[in-house]
Design an enzyme around this catalytic site. Structure first.
Site, PDB file in Angstrom:
ATOM      1  N   ARG A 188      -9.329   6.730  -8.992  1.00 18.86           N
ATOM      2  CA  ARG A 188     -10.721   6.701  -9.462  1.00 18.86           C
ATOM      3  C   ARG A 188     -11.490   7.812  -8.750  1.00 18.86           C
ATOM      4  NH1 ARG A 188     -12.777   4.867  -4.565  1.00 18.86           N
ATOM      5  NH2 ARG A 188     -11.443   3.344  -3.550  1.00 18.86           N
ATOM      6  N   GLU A 199       3.845  -1.207   8.747  1.00 22.47           N
ATOM      7  CA  GLU A 199       3.855   0.244   8.911  1.00 22.47           C
ATOM      8  C   GLU A 199       3.787   0.578  10.379  1.00 22.47           C
ATOM      9  OE1 GLU A 199       1.601   2.066   5.155  1.00 22.47           O
ATOM     10  OE2 GLU A 199       0.562   2.452   7.037  1.00 22.47           O
ATOM     11  N   LYS A 219       0.312  -1.231  -2.622  1.00 21.70           N
ATOM     12  CA  LYS A 219       0.654  -0.210  -1.636  1.00 21.70           C
ATOM     13  C   LYS A 219       2.160  -0.067  -1.423  1.00 21.70           C
ATOM     14  CE  LYS A 219      -3.612  -0.914   1.017  1.00 21.70           C
ATOM     15  NZ  LYS A 219      -4.541   0.121   0.602  1.00 21.70           N
ATOM     16  N   HIS A 256     -11.895   0.494   9.627  1.00 20.58           N
ATOM     17  CA  HIS A 256     -11.122   1.068   8.515  1.00 20.58           C
ATOM     18  C   HIS A 256     -11.980   1.425   7.308  1.00 20.58           C
ATOM     19  CE1 HIS A 256      -7.733  -0.076  10.890  1.00 20.58           C
ATOM     20  NE2 HIS A 256      -7.961  -1.364  10.743  1.00 20.58           N
TER      21      HIS A 256
END
Ligand code: ADP
Ligand code: ADP
Ligand code: MG
Length: 641
Positions: A297, A200, A116, A235
């Site tokens: 994907r 973040e 990430k 999540h």
């Protein structure tokens, strides 16, 4: 075009890929572990190759065995599905090195997006807005804490190698940071063998918006618009839809263009999804929407995009992998109507969403909507893999109609004894907040009690279940306002070991026979539970018959009068020591606001009386015991004759 395809996956996605491949005339080869010997994807494929023991690490994640299976079976190409090896760059490389076609992006693109932090840096360079945060190499707790303080709370600590909602911790209070960091690193290390994290800004009023993109080997990239996957639990996506409600054309164009730039930045070939997080406090707008990650994907929720665009994304994947250009240009693509998908899981919301395993004695899905299913009646849900057993997908002209159609479809879901989240999904869909599109990613977590609580049968369901059971028992007065018996012609009183199943849909009853001519060799011939199963609003209610009660406790013919359902004793008509005659009224129970009379099963004496007027009783509570009169056996024999 590819002629033969090995699918390196299981469950609904393997079945989904097989379906399109078959339509295109491609020979399909499934792979399976010990636990999946008779699984649906194995039955549906043209051929199947055993690849190892049940644990995924020794089968579906064993790249070498899968490549060997492809070579041995003469497969030309490998489709990885999602999860498992789909985002494993080393595997993609090994597939190509073995002379096979990889249905997916180049290993280089997967690597660029795999972590990430690296992906975010790359996106920043490509001019794609990313969530503010810290991506640095210095992983010392002090540096990370200082960066979090700088960013401002709440912050999100994210494992750089994370996926599937794992390895994330929200921190609201600076004094919790150190503990949360340690726990995030522990989880990341255990799940991804990589404990590096990034920090973040936690976006408030968050909505999850993602864009489906597609690239080909000729260098073309298009987007197929956005999906909204805001309804999440921990999540993880629960219900997804397309297009995103409240998205203006202007915001859509900007966000989709950013997604195309992201794909171009990594020379993307095949199906991919660019995920964004939006601050929806003032509606959706491009300048409050930031890149989160890219999934290299096909995504679980791709069917909603297929519905609104009229395209088959697996067909696109196979064409692109075969070297053909994209079937469409950007101008050929447009949005038609609204689509919603709900993920059906074998799990029990009432017990905190614990996975539920075992045989699917009853498994029936609605037949008038798209259901991408992993299983059929008679299959078993094992503890080895993801508990998602089906996806229900609807497509309507308006969003409101799509919500209603999907909620009604869930009313027709009949699954037992494995527990599912069907009722929970229905509650989510029918919430005012979902209908008004005001949900954020925290909605489910904040409303768990109302969305995931235990349900009670409705009056109609109760009559069919408890009422019908009393009818079989013969110990209660019975009236059947829903006329169940005439609908179920195969049913005979005192028939041995049969199960009656009913679906209650808006007060209307549909009854079906579980043991009628199973079309499938894997379906069990006999359902061994004596009970009446009533399915309502995604719930399964089992009302056990005396046969079944007799197996677990003393038999009704012993003279034990038990509460057939939870309720309140409102009148007791007899006293201890009384003589009673067969059929004589003993006691009145109130349940579901209706009175239910229990009568004596034979002539005898009241030897025990534990029922008291005014008391609440649980199902199965012993209320009265009748000692049979001496002549009972003879009388019963006479009656049978
Ligand atoms: P999607 O957006 O398609 O739901 P997810 O990342 O939630 O993507 O996961 C898709 C599938 O892959 C799910 O079945 C999930 O359980 C599985 N999955 C995701 N990440 C991992 C991982 N790191 N390891 C194993 N399985 C994963
Ligand atoms: P995964 O690889 O596990 O899918 P993501 O980075 O896609 O990880 O995040 C998963 C979910 O976590 C998102 O769909 C969103 O609900 C939430 N999330 C991630 N980043 C943020 C953020 N910065 N602010 C608020 N929520 C976030
Ligand atoms: Mg994600």
């Amino acid at each position: 075009m590819i002629q033969s395809l090995l699918i390196a996956n299981r469950g609904e996605i393997a079945c989904r890929v097989i379906r399109t491949a078959r339509r295109l005339g491609i020979r399909t080869i499934a792979v399976y572990s010990d636990a999946d010997t008779t699984a649906l994807h194995v039955r549906e494929a043209d051929e199947a190759v055993h690849i190892g023991p049940s644990p995924a690490a020794e089968s579906y994640l064993d790249g070498q065995r899968i490549i060997r299976a492809a070579k041995d079976s003469g497969a030309q190409a490998i489709h990885p599905g999602y999860g498992f090896l789909s985002e494993n760059a080393d595997f993609a490389e090994a597939v190509k090195a073995a002379g096979l076609i990889w249905v997916g992006p180049d290993a280089k693109s997967i690597r660029a997006m795999g972590l990430k932090d690296a992906a975010k840096k790359l996106m920043q360079d490509a001019g794609v807005p990313t969530t503010p945060g810290y991506l640095g190499k210095d992983q010392s707790p002090d540096t990370l804490k200082a960066k979090a303080d700088e960013i401002g709370y709440p912050v999100l600590i994210k494992a750089v190698a994370g996926g599937g909602g794992k390895g994330m911790r929200r921190v609201d209070d600076p004094s919790d940071f150190a503990d949360m960091l340690a726990s995030c690193k522990r989880e990341a290390s255990a799940s991804f063998s990589d404990d590096r994290v990034l920090i973040e800004k936690y976006i408030l009023t968050p909505r999850h918006i993602e864009v489906q993109i597609f690239g080909d080997a000729q260098g073309n990239v298009v987007h197929l618009f956005e999906r909204d996957c805001t309804l999440q639990r921990r999540h993880q996506k629960v219900i997804e839809e397309a297009p995103a409600p409240g998205m203006s054309n202007e915001a859509r164009e900007a966000i989709c263009a950013a997604a195309v730039r992201a794909a171009q930045a990594v020379d993307y070939v095949g199906a991919g999804t660019v995920e964004f997080i939006a601050d929806a406090s003032q509606g959706l707008s491009a300048d409050r929407t930031w890149f989160m990650e890219m999934n290299t994907r096909l995504q679980v929720e791709h069917p909603v995009t297929e519905a609104i665009t009229g395209q088959d994304l697996v067909e696109w994947q196979l064409r692109v992998a075969s070297g053909e250009p994209l079937p469409c240009t950007q101008d050929d693509l447009s949005i038609h109507g609204y689509a919603i998908e709900a993920r059906l899981y074998a799990e029990d919301p009432v017990t905190g969403f614990l996975p539920s395993t075992g045989p699917l004695r009853v498994f029936s899905l609605p037949d008038d909507i798209r259901c991408d299913s992993a299983v059929m009646a008679g299959d078993e849900v094992t503890p080895f893999y993801d508990p998602m057993i089906a996806k229900l997908i609807v497509h309507e002209e308006t969003r409101a109609a799509a919500i209603d159609t999907l909620a009604e479809a869930i009313d027709d879901v009949a699954i037992w004894p494995v527990k599912t989240n069907a009722a929970f999904l229905r509650n989510c869909l029918l919430s005012d907040e979902f209908r008004d599109a005001t949900v954020t990613t925290g909605y489910i977590g904040d409303h768990l009690e109302t969305l995931a609580g235990a349900a009670e049968p409705s009056e109609a369901a109760w009559w069919i279940g408890a009422g019908a059971r009393a009818h079989i028992d013969g110990t209660a007065e019975y009236r059947d306002p829903y006329d169940v018996w005439s609908q179920w012609s195969g049913f005979r009183l005192n028939a041995p070991s049969r199960s009656l199943t009913a679906v209650v849909h808006k007060g209307e009853v549909r009854v079906f026979d579980l043991v009628q001519s199973p079309p499938d060799p894997f379906l069990p011939r006999e359902i061994d539970s004596d009970g009446i199963l009533v399915f309502e609003n995604g719930n399964a209610f089992l009302f056990e018959t005396p046969h079944a009660l007799a197996r677990t406790g003393a038999s009704a013919s012993d003279g034990e009068i038990k509460a057939p359902m939870p309720g309140k004793v409102i009148a007791v008509d007899i006293a201890q020591g009384d003589s009673v005659a067969n059929g004589q009224k003993l006691l009145t129970l109130e349940a579901m606001k209706m009175e239910h009379t229990l009568t004596a099963p034979f002539d005898g004496t009241v030897s025990e009386l534990s029922a008291e007027a005014g008391s609440q009783v649980k199902e199965g509570t012993l209320l009265i015991r009748i000692e049979p009169a001496k002549s009972t056996d003879a009388a019963a024999d006479a009656k049978d004759g």
